[in-house]
Write a protein that holds these residues in place. Structure first.
Motif, PDB file in Angstrom:
ATOM      1  N   PHE A   1      37.309  29.650  54.280  1.00  0.00           N
ATOM      2  CA  PHE A   1      37.946  29.887  52.994  1.00  0.00           C
ATOM      3  C   PHE A   1      38.071  31.385  52.770  1.00  0.00           C
ATOM      4  O   PHE A   1      37.338  32.172  53.319  1.00  0.00           O
ATOM      5  N   GLU A   2      39.053  31.730  51.955  1.00  0.00           N
ATOM      6  CA  GLU A   2      39.294  33.133  51.644  1.00  0.00           C
ATOM      7  C   GLU A   2      39.116  33.339  50.156  1.00  0.00           C
ATOM      8  O   GLU A   2      39.389  32.455  49.350  1.00  0.00           O
ATOM      9  N   LEU A   3      38.658  34.506  49.814  1.00  0.00           N
ATOM     10  CA  LEU A   3      38.587  34.874  48.409  1.00  0.00           C
ATOM     11  C   LEU A   3      39.783  35.752  48.084  1.00  0.00           C
ATOM     12  O   LEU A   3      40.272  36.483  48.924  1.00  0.00           O
ATOM     13  N   GLY A   4      40.242  35.650  46.878  1.00  0.00           N
ATOM     14  CA  GLY A   4      41.367  36.468  46.441  1.00  0.00           C
ATOM     15  C   GLY A   4      41.173  36.837  44.994  1.00  0.00           C
ATOM     16  O   GLY A   4      40.108  36.645  44.424  1.00  0.00           O
ATOM     17  N   SER A   5      42.186  37.339  44.380  1.00  0.00           N
ATOM     18  CA  SER A   5      42.116  37.698  42.971  1.00  0.00           C
ATOM     19  C   SER A   5      42.331  36.458  42.110  1.00  0.00           C
ATOM     20  O   SER A   5      43.208  35.650  42.385  1.00  0.00           O
ATOM     21  N   TYR A   6      41.525  36.338  41.069  1.00  0.00           N
ATOM     22  CA  TYR A   6      41.664  35.234  40.123  1.00  0.00           C
ATOM     23  C   TYR A   6      42.616  35.657  39.022  1.00  0.00           C
ATOM     24  O   TYR A   6      42.607  36.805  38.572  1.00  0.00           O
ATOM     25  N   PHE A   7      43.439  34.703  38.557  1.00  0.00           N
ATOM     26  CA  PHE A   7      44.361  34.993  37.466  1.00  0.00           C
ATOM     27  C   PHE A   7      44.686  33.700  36.745  1.00  0.00           C
ATOM     28  O   PHE A   7      45.070  32.707  37.377  1.00  0.00           O
ATOM     29  N   ARG A   8      44.521  33.717  35.413  1.00  0.00           N
ATOM     30  CA  ARG A   8      44.828  32.531  34.611  1.00  0.00           C
ATOM     31  C   ARG A   8      45.218  32.978  33.213  1.00  0.00           C
ATOM     32  O   ARG A   8      44.636  33.914  32.666  1.00  0.00           O
ATOM     33  N   GLN A   9      46.218  32.323  32.622  1.00  0.00           N
ATOM     34  CA  GLN A   9      46.660  32.639  31.270  1.00  0.00           C
ATOM     35  C   GLN A   9      46.809  31.363  30.447  1.00  0.00           C
ATOM     36  O   GLN A   9      47.198  30.323  30.985  1.00  0.00           O
ATOM     37  N   PHE A  10      46.491  31.491  29.141  1.00  0.00           N
ATOM     38  CA  PHE A  10      46.610  30.376  28.206  1.00  0.00           C
ATOM     39  C   PHE A  10      47.135  30.901  26.882  1.00  0.00           C
ATOM     40  O   PHE A  10      46.779  31.993  26.464  1.00  0.00           O
TER      41      PHE A  10
END
Length: 132
Positions: free
Chosen positions: A83-92
């Motif tokens: 698995f790879e880690l990346g940048s998290y991004f979420r909007q609500f």
């Protein structure tokens, strides 16, 4: 065997060309729970691998944004990785009736916890009826 036209049609619909103005960076959508109570919103987000100092949480024009880079912190050269880690991004989109100035955020064990209280004017209250 004849091709499945339903599958082909779904595959065609899911193909979206990349916009040239967008970044090539990939984002991970963290799992999030949002619970509304009489007091406000309680938000938990799963951000494994993110550092507390790198997490950015903000509210602008009624949009709650959670973003954080994540990276491997182990020294050495990876030999095998599934698995790879990346940048998290979420909007609500959240209601304007919340008191963003009183919001609190905690981060422990890879879990971000946000508490955003309702503004006093938006809280339900009982009005006493007077008998004359």
């Amino acid at each position: 065997m004849a091709p499945n036209s339903l599958t082909e049609r779904n595959d065609e619909m899911n193909v979206q060309p990349r916009e040239e103005t967008r970044s090539n960076e990939r984002f991970i959508r963290p799992a999030v729970n949002i619970i509304e109570t009489d007091e406000g919103l309680f938000v938990t987000a799963d951000l494994p691998g993110a550092a507390k100092e790198s997490i950015d949480v903000n509210v602008e024009k009624g949009v709650l944004t959670i973003s954080a880079p994540a990276s491997h912190t182990m020294a050495g050269t990876p030999v095998y990785r599934e698995f790879e880690l990346g940048s998290y991004f979420r909007q609500f989109t959240i209601p304007e009736s919340l008191d963003h100035g009183q919001a609190k955020a905690d981060f422990a064990n890879g879990i971000l916890t946000l508490r955003i209280p309702k503004a006093e004017i938006a809280k339900p209250r009982r009005i006493e009826v007077q008998v004359s």
